[in-house]
Design a protein around this motif. Sequence first.
Motif, PDB file in Angstrom:
ATOM      1  N   PHE A 139      -6.435  18.973 -13.518  1.00  0.00           N
ATOM      2  CA  PHE A 139      -6.028  17.807 -14.295  1.00  0.00           C
ATOM      3  C   PHE A 139      -4.508  17.685 -14.308  1.00  0.00           C
ATOM      4  O   PHE A 139      -3.788  18.691 -14.283  1.00  0.00           O
ATOM      5  N   GLY A 140      -4.046  16.443 -14.335  1.00  0.00           N
ATOM      6  CA  GLY A 140      -2.618  16.201 -14.396  1.00  0.00           C
ATOM      7  C   GLY A 140      -2.325  14.979 -15.239  1.00  0.00           C
ATOM      8  O   GLY A 140      -3.239  14.309 -15.737  1.00  0.00           O
ATOM      9  N   GLU A 141      -1.045  14.690 -15.382  1.00  0.00           N
ATOM     10  CA  GLU A 141      -0.615  13.509 -16.123  1.00  0.00           C
ATOM     11  C   GLU A 141       0.439  12.766 -15.313  1.00  0.00           C
ATOM     12  O   GLU A 141       1.235  13.393 -14.606  1.00  0.00           O
ATOM     13  N   PRO A 142       0.441  11.452 -15.386  1.00  0.00           N
ATOM     14  CA  PRO A 142       1.457  10.692 -14.652  1.00  0.00           C
ATOM     15  C   PRO A 142       2.839  10.903 -15.258  1.00  0.00           C
ATOM     16  O   PRO A 142       2.976  11.234 -16.437  1.00  0.00           O
ATOM     17  N   THR A 143       3.861  10.692 -14.452  1.00  0.00           N
ATOM     18  CA  THR A 143       5.224  10.659 -14.964  1.00  0.00           C
ATOM     19  C   THR A 143       5.501   9.267 -15.528  1.00  0.00           C
ATOM     20  O   THR A 143       4.622   8.395 -15.526  1.00  0.00           O
ATOM     21  N   GLU A 144       6.719   9.066 -15.973  1.00  0.00           N
ATOM     22  CA  GLU A 144       7.100   7.776 -16.536  1.00  0.00           C
ATOM     23  C   GLU A 144       6.943   6.649 -15.512  1.00  0.00           C
ATOM     24  O   GLU A 144       6.722   5.492 -15.880  1.00  0.00           O
ATOM     25  N   ARG A 145       7.044   6.973 -14.235  1.00  0.00           N
ATOM     26  CA  ARG A 145       6.911   5.968 -13.181  1.00  0.00           C
ATOM     27  C   ARG A 145       5.449   5.730 -12.792  1.00  0.00           C
ATOM     28  O   ARG A 145       5.165   4.863 -11.982  1.00  0.00           O
ATOM     29  N   GLY A 146       4.548   6.499 -13.361  1.00  0.00           N
ATOM     30  CA  GLY A 146       3.142   6.333 -13.028  1.00  0.00           C
ATOM     31  C   GLY A 146       2.758   7.074 -11.758  1.00  0.00           C
ATOM     32  O   GLY A 146       3.599   7.663 -11.084  1.00  0.00           O
ATOM     33  N   VAL A 147       1.478   7.041 -11.429  1.00  0.00           N
ATOM     34  CA  VAL A 147       1.002   7.711 -10.224  1.00  0.00           C
ATOM     35  C   VAL A 147       1.351   6.877  -8.992  1.00  0.00           C
ATOM     36  O   VAL A 147       1.674   5.689  -9.095  1.00  0.00           O
ATOM     37  N   VAL A 148       1.294   7.517  -7.845  1.00  0.00           N
ATOM     38  CA  VAL A 148       1.493   6.826  -6.573  1.00  0.00           C
ATOM     39  C   VAL A 148       0.178   6.880  -5.807  1.00  0.00           C
ATOM     40  O   VAL A 148      -0.375   7.954  -5.600  1.00  0.00           O
ATOM     41  N   ARG A 149      -0.302   5.713  -5.388  1.00  0.00           N
ATOM     42  CA  ARG A 149      -1.565   5.625  -4.660  1.00  0.00           C
ATOM     43  C   ARG A 149      -1.311   5.626  -3.158  1.00  0.00           C
ATOM     44  O   ARG A 149      -0.171   5.518  -2.705  1.00  0.00           O
ATOM     45  N   ARG A 150      -2.393   5.699  -2.396  1.00  0.00           N
ATOM     46  CA  ARG A 150      -2.259   5.641  -0.942  1.00  0.00           C
ATOM     47  C   ARG A 150      -2.383   4.216  -0.407  1.00  0.00           C
ATOM     48  O   ARG A 150      -2.258   4.012   0.802  1.00  0.00           O
ATOM     49  N   ASP A 151      -2.619   3.241  -1.269  1.00  0.00           N
ATOM     50  CA  ASP A 151      -2.866   1.876  -0.800  1.00  0.00           C
ATOM     51  C   ASP A 151      -1.687   0.932  -1.012  1.00  0.00           C
ATOM     52  O   ASP A 151      -1.838  -0.277  -0.957  1.00  0.00           O
ATOM     53  N   GLY A 152      -0.487   1.480  -1.240  1.00  0.00           N
ATOM     54  CA  GLY A 152       0.649   0.626  -1.560  1.00  0.00           C
ATOM     55  C   GLY A 152       1.640   0.402  -0.440  1.00  0.00           C
ATOM     56  O   GLY A 152       2.681  -0.235  -0.640  1.00  0.00           O
ATOM     57  N   ALA A 153       1.357   0.932   0.761  1.00  0.00           N
ATOM     58  CA  ALA A 153       2.298   0.763   1.873  1.00  0.00           C
ATOM     59  C   ALA A 153       2.370  -0.696   2.308  1.00  0.00           C
ATOM     60  O   ALA A 153       1.354  -1.402   2.314  1.00  0.00           O
ATOM     61  N   ARG A 154       3.570  -1.146   2.693  1.00  0.00           N
ATOM     62  CA  ARG A 154       3.794  -2.536   3.099  1.00  0.00           C
ATOM     63  C   ARG A 154       4.524  -2.565   4.436  1.00  0.00           C
ATOM     64  O   ARG A 154       5.313  -1.660   4.748  1.00  0.00           O
ATOM     65  N   PRO A 155       4.320  -3.625   5.241  1.00  0.00           N
ATOM     66  CA  PRO A 155       5.060  -3.747   6.498  1.00  0.00           C
ATOM     67  C   PRO A 155       6.566  -3.641   6.270  1.00  0.00           C
ATOM     68  O   PRO A 155       7.109  -4.232   5.343  1.00  0.00           O
ATOM     69  N   GLY A 156       7.219  -2.854   7.095  1.00  0.00           N
ATOM     70  CA  GLY A 156       8.650  -2.614   6.943  1.00  0.00           C
ATOM     71  C   GLY A 156       8.968  -1.296   6.268  1.00  0.00           C
ATOM     72  O   GLY A 156      10.097  -0.798   6.375  1.00  0.00           O
ATOM     73  N   ASP A 157       8.005  -0.727   5.548  1.00  0.00           N
ATOM     74  CA  ASP A 157       8.231   0.564   4.906  1.00  0.00           C
ATOM     75  C   ASP A 157       8.493   1.648   5.945  1.00  0.00           C
ATOM     76  O   ASP A 157       8.018   1.584   7.089  1.00  0.00           O
ATOM     77  N   VAL A 158       9.214   2.671   5.528  1.00  0.00           N
ATOM     78  CA  VAL A 158       9.521   3.821   6.373  1.00  0.00           C
ATOM     79  C   VAL A 158       8.562   4.953   6.035  1.00  0.00           C
ATOM     80  O   VAL A 158       8.256   5.194   4.863  1.00  0.00           O
ATOM     81  N   LEU A 159       8.083   5.653   7.065  1.00  0.00           N
ATOM     82  CA  LEU A 159       7.197   6.799   6.889  1.00  0.00           C
ATOM     83  C   LEU A 159       8.004   8.096   6.921  1.00  0.00           C
ATOM     84  O   LEU A 159       8.811   8.316   7.831  1.00  0.00           O
ATOM     85  N   LEU A 160       7.780   8.952   5.929  1.00  0.00           N
ATOM     86  CA  LEU A 160       8.470  10.227   5.812  1.00  0.00           C
ATOM     87  C   LEU A 160       7.446  11.341   5.635  1.00  0.00           C
ATOM     88  O   LEU A 160       6.364  11.123   5.077  1.00  0.00           O
ATOM     89  N   VAL A 161       7.789  12.547   6.070  1.00  0.00           N
ATOM     90  CA  VAL A 161       6.971  13.723   5.776  1.00  0.00           C
ATOM     91  C   VAL A 161       7.871  14.847   5.289  1.00  0.00           C
ATOM     92  O   VAL A 161       9.031  14.954   5.704  1.00  0.00           O
ATOM     93  N   THR A 162       7.329  15.688   4.415  1.00  0.00           N
ATOM     94  CA  THR A 162       8.036  16.899   4.005  1.00  0.00           C
ATOM     95  C   THR A 162       7.697  18.023   4.974  1.00  0.00           C
ATOM     96  O   THR A 162       6.687  17.990   5.676  1.00  0.00           O
TER      97      THR A 162
END
Length: 304
Positions: A139-162
């Motif tokens: 279990f976890g809790e969101p931060t003040e910015r909320g959770v990040v989903r996998r369905d929010g990518a938009r054309p023009g976005d940059v892809l990054l990996v750690t």
Amino acid sequence: MELEFVRWLHERLPALSEGQIGVGDDAAVVALGGSQLVATADLLIDGVHFDTSQHAIERIGRKSLGVNLSDLAAMAARPVGCLVSLALPRGGVGGVTTQQLAMRLVEGMAPLAKEFGCPIIGGDTNVHAGPLVINVTAFGEPTERGVVRRDGARPGDVLLVTGDLGGSLSAKQFDFTPRVHEALTLHAAAPLRALMDLSDGLSLDLTRLCEASGVAALVDADAIPISNAAKMTGEAALDHALSDGEDFELLVAAAPDDAKRLLAEMPVACGLTRIGEIMAGSGVSLRYADGTATPLDAKGYQHQ
């Protein structure tokens, strides 16, 4: 089977209320009064996700909690606790009694639970005639910015990996560090558009992110950070980095200006690499140094 079952669940299960997330992301989000709870569960089976005849029991326990912490990281959520349920083989394994097996699994989880503020708060145990089966629900809790989903990518976005990718079978599948702190740090530094962990391989997981977001992706082959373990395979190193799975690094989509700032500031010690961009359309393509691009097959570890 897993992908088909998820699609069936989407059609079968009732719609959730606004602000809740159900099947199809790295974790679910449910409303609790004025707050939200992030929840994820993973089931690991002897002979599929680990091998008790080859792997130390404590390392198996560590991995079992680690994969759940990685799912919370994929939502940019803070861990708060977990439940552990064990189906223990009657008679134990390899000279380790059933009770010793349960104790050593928990001992393997304990350091991660302490490090990431995710105490074991309960669960269940049973004994049966089958193999060792471990289920962890975190279990976890969101931060003040909320959770990040996998369905929010938009054309023009940059892809990054750690971090770096590939070669997980050599050790990383048990000894990886869940990128919880990195996810929280990146999300605090910039409003990430989409996020997921690379549990099944870059080519397969990126395909899932694109399908969820309704977009396409172009990946630069020369930009992919390849692990030393994968490089030892020679010419096959890129293939391993694309499809070995169990890297448990983060795949991020961010707006161009935000990505540029993150790369310049480099707020995470594990490293952050630009590997491509999001485009309109569908599918994933791999671009080579000469400018040619070919469709990238969605290969990786698939749960059967």
